[in-house]
Enzyme design. Sequence first.
Site, PDB file in Angstrom:
ATOM      1  N   ARG A 143       0.815  -1.235   0.000  1.00 10.06           N
ATOM      2  CA  ARG A 143       0.000   0.000   0.000  1.00 10.06           C
ATOM      3  C   ARG A 143       0.842   1.277   0.000  1.00 10.06           C
ATOM      4  NH1 ARG A 143      -3.150  -2.830   3.847  1.00 10.06           N
ATOM      5  NH2 ARG A 143      -4.843  -3.915   2.806  1.00 10.06           N
TER       6      ARG A 143
ATOM      7  N   LYS B 125       2.455  11.685 -11.287  1.00  4.62           N
ATOM      8  CA  LYS B 125       1.654  10.728 -12.065  1.00  4.62           C
ATOM      9  C   LYS B 125       2.507   9.484 -12.245  1.00  4.62           C
ATOM     10  CE  LYS B 125      -1.628  13.180 -15.067  1.00  4.62           C
ATOM     11  NZ  LYS B 125      -1.984  13.526 -16.467  1.00  4.62           N
TER      12      LYS B 125
ATOM     13  N   GLU C  71       8.226  18.015 -25.002  1.00  3.74           N
ATOM     14  CA  GLU C  71       7.467  18.383 -23.788  1.00  3.74           C
ATOM     15  C   GLU C  71       7.861  19.805 -23.340  1.00  3.74           C
ATOM     16  OE1 GLU C  71       5.036  16.534 -22.848  1.00  3.74           O
ATOM     17  OE2 GLU C  71       5.555  14.413 -22.615  1.00  3.74           O
TER      18      GLU C  71
ATOM     19  N   LYS D  98       6.009  23.077 -15.156  1.00  5.60           N
ATOM     20  CA  LYS D  98       5.310  21.833 -14.780  1.00  5.60           C
ATOM     21  C   LYS D  98       4.949  21.846 -13.287  1.00  5.60           C
ATOM     22  CE  LYS D  98       4.382  17.215 -14.762  1.00  5.60           C
ATOM     23  NZ  LYS D  98       4.347  15.958 -15.443  1.00  5.60           N
TER      24      LYS D  98
ATOM     25  N   ARG E 208      -4.451  21.289 -14.492  1.00  6.69           N
ATOM     26  CA  ARG E 208      -3.444  20.281 -14.863  1.00  6.69           C
ATOM     27  C   ARG E 208      -3.739  19.666 -16.232  1.00  6.69           C
ATOM     28  NH1 ARG E 208      -0.189  15.795 -11.291  1.00  6.69           N
ATOM     29  NH2 ARG E 208       1.119  15.154 -13.029  1.00  6.69           N
TER      30      ARG E 208
ATOM     31  N   ASN F 113      -1.776  18.261 -20.699  1.00  9.89           N
ATOM     32  CA  ASN F 113      -2.133  17.195 -21.626  1.00  9.89           C
ATOM     33  C   ASN F 113      -2.373  17.709 -23.042  1.00  9.89           C
ATOM     34  OD1 ASN F 113      -3.834  14.311 -21.940  1.00  9.89           O
ATOM     35  ND2 ASN F 113      -2.374  14.429 -20.251  1.00  9.89           N
TER      36      ASN F 113
ATOM     37  N   HIS G 212      -1.536  15.663 -26.235  1.00 10.57           N
ATOM     38  CA  HIS G 212      -1.509  14.262 -25.833  1.00 10.57           C
ATOM     39  C   HIS G 212      -2.770  13.498 -26.215  1.00 10.57           C
ATOM     40  CE1 HIS G 212       1.990  15.534 -23.610  1.00 10.57           C
ATOM     41  NE2 HIS G 212       2.202  14.300 -23.172  1.00 10.57           N
TER      42      HIS G 212
ATOM     43  N   HIS H   1       7.778   8.781 -27.015  1.00  5.83           N
ATOM     44  CA  HIS H   1       6.654   9.573 -26.498  1.00  5.83           C
ATOM     45  C   HIS H   1       6.693  10.994 -27.058  1.00  5.83           C
ATOM     46  CE1 HIS H   1       3.562  10.957 -23.737  1.00  5.83           C
ATOM     47  NE2 HIS H   1       4.367  11.913 -23.311  1.00  5.83           N
TER      48      HIS H   1
HETATM   49  N1  LIG Z   1       4.398  10.849 -15.366  1.00  3.53           N
HETATM   50  C1  LIG Z   1       4.465  11.885 -16.176  1.00  3.53           C
HETATM   51  O1  LIG Z   1       4.107  12.999 -15.817  1.00  3.53           O
HETATM   52  C2  LIG Z   1       5.017  11.712 -17.551  1.00  3.53           C
HETATM   53  C3  LIG Z   1       5.303  12.832 -18.315  1.00  3.53           C
HETATM   54  C4  LIG Z   1       5.828  12.659 -19.595  1.00  3.53           C
HETATM   55  C5  LIG Z   1       6.067  11.370 -20.068  1.00  3.53           C
HETATM   56  N2  LIG Z   1       5.783  10.317 -19.274  1.00  3.53           N
HETATM   57  C6  LIG Z   1       6.106   8.950 -19.736  1.00  3.53           C
HETATM   58  O2  LIG Z   1       7.512   8.859 -19.846  1.00  3.53           O
HETATM   59  C7  LIG Z   1       7.855   7.853 -20.790  1.00  3.53           C
HETATM   60  C8  LIG Z   1       8.911   8.384 -21.731  1.00  3.53           C
HETATM   61  O3  LIG Z   1      10.045   8.750 -20.986  1.00  3.53           O
HETATM   62  P1  LIG Z   1      11.493   8.827 -21.646  1.00  3.53           P
HETATM   63  O4  LIG Z   1      11.408   9.538 -22.915  1.00  3.53           O
HETATM   64  O5  LIG Z   1      12.406   9.298 -20.594  1.00  3.53           O
HETATM   65  O6  LIG Z   1      11.740   7.314 -22.051  1.00  3.53           O
HETATM   66  P2  LIG Z   1      12.602   6.112 -21.422  1.00  3.53           P
HETATM   67  O7  LIG Z   1      12.482   6.009 -19.979  1.00  3.53           O
HETATM   68  O8  LIG Z   1      12.215   4.923 -22.237  1.00  3.53           O
HETATM   69  O9  LIG Z   1      14.103   6.537 -21.784  1.00  3.53           O
HETATM   70  C9  LIG Z   1      14.458   6.689 -23.120  1.00  3.53           C
HETATM   71  C10 LIG Z   1      15.673   5.835 -23.507  1.00  3.53           C
HETATM   72  O10 LIG Z   1      16.856   6.476 -23.043  1.00  3.53           O
HETATM   73  C11 LIG Z   1      17.642   5.548 -22.285  1.00  3.53           C
HETATM   74  N3  LIG Z   1      18.351   6.353 -21.300  1.00  3.53           N
HETATM   75  C12 LIG Z   1      17.828   6.942 -20.206  1.00  3.53           C
HETATM   76  N4  LIG Z   1      18.745   7.736 -19.640  1.00  3.53           N
HETATM   77  C13 LIG Z   1      19.866   7.636 -20.360  1.00  3.53           C
HETATM   78  C14 LIG Z   1      21.138   8.249 -20.287  1.00  3.53           C
HETATM   79  N5  LIG Z   1      21.409   9.174 -19.361  1.00  3.53           N
HETATM   80  N6  LIG Z   1      22.071   7.901 -21.210  1.00  3.53           N
HETATM   81  C15 LIG Z   1      21.785   7.006 -22.195  1.00  3.53           C
HETATM   82  N7  LIG Z   1      20.583   6.429 -22.332  1.00  3.53           N
HETATM   83  C16 LIG Z   1      19.624   6.739 -21.429  1.00  3.53           C
HETATM   84  C17 LIG Z   1      16.666   4.560 -21.747  1.00  3.53           C
HETATM   85  O11 LIG Z   1      17.271   3.340 -21.441  1.00  3.53           O
HETATM   86  C18 LIG Z   1      15.689   4.437 -22.930  1.00  3.53           C
HETATM   87  O12 LIG Z   1      16.210   3.536 -23.868  1.00  3.53           O
HETATM   88  C19 LIG Z   1       6.574   7.475 -21.497  1.00  3.53           C
HETATM   89  O13 LIG Z   1       6.127   6.260 -20.989  1.00  3.53           O
HETATM   90  C20 LIG Z   1       5.622   8.585 -21.125  1.00  3.53           C
HETATM   91  O14 LIG Z   1       4.284   8.157 -21.122  1.00  3.53           O
HETATM   92  C21 LIG Z   1       5.281  10.448 -18.042  1.00  3.53           C
HETATM   93  O1  LIG Z   2       1.747  15.544 -15.752  1.00  2.00           O
HETATM   94  C1  LIG Z   2       0.753  15.649 -16.470  1.00  2.00           C
HETATM   95  O2  LIG Z   2      -0.365  15.909 -16.007  1.00  2.00           O
HETATM   96  C2  LIG Z   2       0.861  15.442 -17.924  1.00  2.00           C
HETATM   97  O3  LIG Z   2      -0.152  15.354 -18.607  1.00  2.00           O
HETATM   98  C3  LIG Z   2       2.227  15.343 -18.518  1.00  2.00           C
HETATM   99  C4  LIG Z   2       2.306  14.524 -19.795  1.00  2.00           C
HETATM  100  O4  LIG Z   2       3.445  15.004 -20.503  1.00  2.00           O
HETATM  101  C5  LIG Z   2       2.527  13.041 -19.566  1.00  2.00           C
HETATM  102  O5  LIG Z   2       2.742  12.401 -20.808  1.00  2.00           O
HETATM  103  C6  LIG Z   2       1.478  12.319 -18.769  1.00  2.00           C
HETATM  104  O6  LIG Z   2       1.929  11.049 -18.407  1.00  2.00           O
HETATM  105  C7  LIG Z   2       0.194  12.129 -19.501  1.00  2.00           C
HETATM  106  O7  LIG Z   2      -0.760  11.782 -18.574  1.00  2.00           O
HETATM  107  P1  LIG Z   2      -2.079  10.975 -18.904  1.00  2.00           P
HETATM  108  O8  LIG Z   2      -2.901  11.198 -17.707  1.00  2.00           O
HETATM  109  O9  LIG Z   2      -2.684  11.535 -20.164  1.00  2.00           O
HETATM  110  O10 LIG Z   2      -1.694   9.558 -19.092  1.00  2.00           O
HETATM  111 ZN   LIG Z   3       3.858  13.635 -22.175  1.00  2.00          ZN
END
Ligand SMILES: NC(=O)c1ccc[n+]([C@@H]2O[C@H](COP(=O)([O-])OP(=O)(O)OC[C@H]3O[C@@H](n4cnc5c(N)ncnc54)[C@H](O)[C@@H]3O)[C@@H](O)[C@H]2O)c1
Ligand SMILES: O=C(O)C(=O)C[C@@H](O)[C@H](O)[C@H](O)COP(=O)(O)O
Ligand SMILES: [Zn+2]
Length: 348
Positions: free
Chosen positions: A106, A128, A170, A208, A222, A226, A229, A248
């Site tokens: 949990r 998130k 982004e 952000k 918030r 998006n 997206h 992404h």
């Molecule tokens: N939670 C949120 O608010 C939020 C916001 C935006 C995106 N996201 C999510 O994030 C994900 C995309 O993230 P990302 O673009 O970081 O992708 P990722 O985590 O897949 O990393 C991209 C690639 O870079 C490599 N890598 C990472 N750091 C490195 C470094 N310093 N040197 C060399 N290689 C490295 C990784 O192994 C991977 O192959 C998606 O799933 C997206 O939905 C979430």
């Molecule tokens: O933090 C947020 O809120 C965002 O929407 C940031 C986005 O860049 C990110 O890709 C997020 O994961 C999208 O959220 P989702 O709720 O549409 O899955």
């Molecule tokens: Zn995003």
Amino acid sequence: MITILNDNFSQLNDFLHGNSFSKIFILVDENTHEYCLPVLLGNMETDLGFEILEIEAGEEMKNIQTANQLWEILTEMQADRKALVINLGGGVITDMGGFVASTYKRGIQFINIPTTLLSMCDASIGGKTGIDLMHFKNMVGTFTFPEQIFVYPKFLETLPFKELRSGFAEMLKHGLIADKNHWENLIRINKLDIESVIPHIQASMNIKQNVVDQDFHEKNIRKTLNFAHTIGHAIESLCLEQGNPVLHGEAVAAGTICEAYLSYLEGLLSEEDSQIIIENVQKYYPYLDISDFKDEDIFTLLLNDKKNVNSKINFSLLSGIGSCIFDHQCSQKNIAESLKFYRKLNNA
Ligand SMILES: NC(=O)c1ccc[n+]([C@@H]2O[C@H](COP(=O)([O-])OP(=O)(O)OC[C@H]3O[C@@H](n4cnc5c(N)ncnc54)[C@H](O)[C@@H]3O)[C@@H](O)[C@H]2O)c1
Ligand SMILES: O=C(O)C(=O)C[C@@H](O)[C@H](O)[C@H](O)COP(=O)(O)O
Ligand SMILES: [Zn+2]
């Protein structure tokens, strides 16, 4: 709280000393294992025991099977409620690790150490967490803040160009929804590389964080984060489903073009501003081929977007460069028109 780490990671060490964790679990993928873990371990000072949990890199891993494996490993290793998970990686690692930690027993504590531009400016901030379900993006997850976010921009030195460009999408989004000045600073960059983006990371992180501070659970403002997206996630999901994943940020860039044009079609954004946005996004991103995607398949995905209520597709759209509205419902004709517009760019 977001901290920019100095070269000896003293702030991280202070954090570890100042808390009574039982054990540390460091989540990495194979790339952050190779490039980032040695830097972390070379600087981390703690008497606590630690374990390395490694998953394969890539969006394909952000699913329930991986989460299950990680929960099982934590159980086998007797991680208790005072254990700390350190997510060392990009957005896949911070989303996935945050999800696993926020649900295991949990909820146990976790910190994010982002290693991609995208995770520094966006994914590690805001709490998130989540995984994909049947290729629908982030369908299962929680809103849970990490205890801390430690940013070390030098991790970007090993990041491939395509990944840097993905994160830049982004950053552009942050400018478009909230700060024209930030957008203008970014589009002045001609050669996208670490040196040119690093000076702008802080501004993106601030945008952000500021939005999240106002509306953690995405009830209102918030939703502006998006922008790009709704269509972007549909494209990303279809590519993933077809076994042809795109990054992404690449999908967000395509979504930015479609949704900037849609903002214009809906009478929210001037034609001139939509053109400026589209031309600048095209300057950095190659055309993403969506010619095989049927509109009906895109609509099916749009109908599952998390912002929707009562089966109405709610868009976040631009009302200017630097301002964004949310909960906007578009005509089906205009949505289809924006997709057609994007497809035509292939031959332009
Ligand atoms: N939670 C949120 O608010 C939020 C916001 C935006 C995106 N996201 C999510 O994030 C994900 C995309 O993230 P990302 O673009 O970081 O992708 P990722 O985590 O897949 O990393 C991209 C690639 O870079 C490599 N890598 C990472 N750091 C490195 C470094 N310093 N040197 C060399 N290689 C490295 C990784 O192994 C991977 O192959 C998606 O799933 C997206 O939905 C979430
Ligand atoms: O933090 C947020 O809120 C965002 O929407 C940031 C986005 O860049 C990110 O890709 C997020 O994961 C999208 O959220 P989702 O709720 O549409 O899955
Ligand atoms: Zn995003």
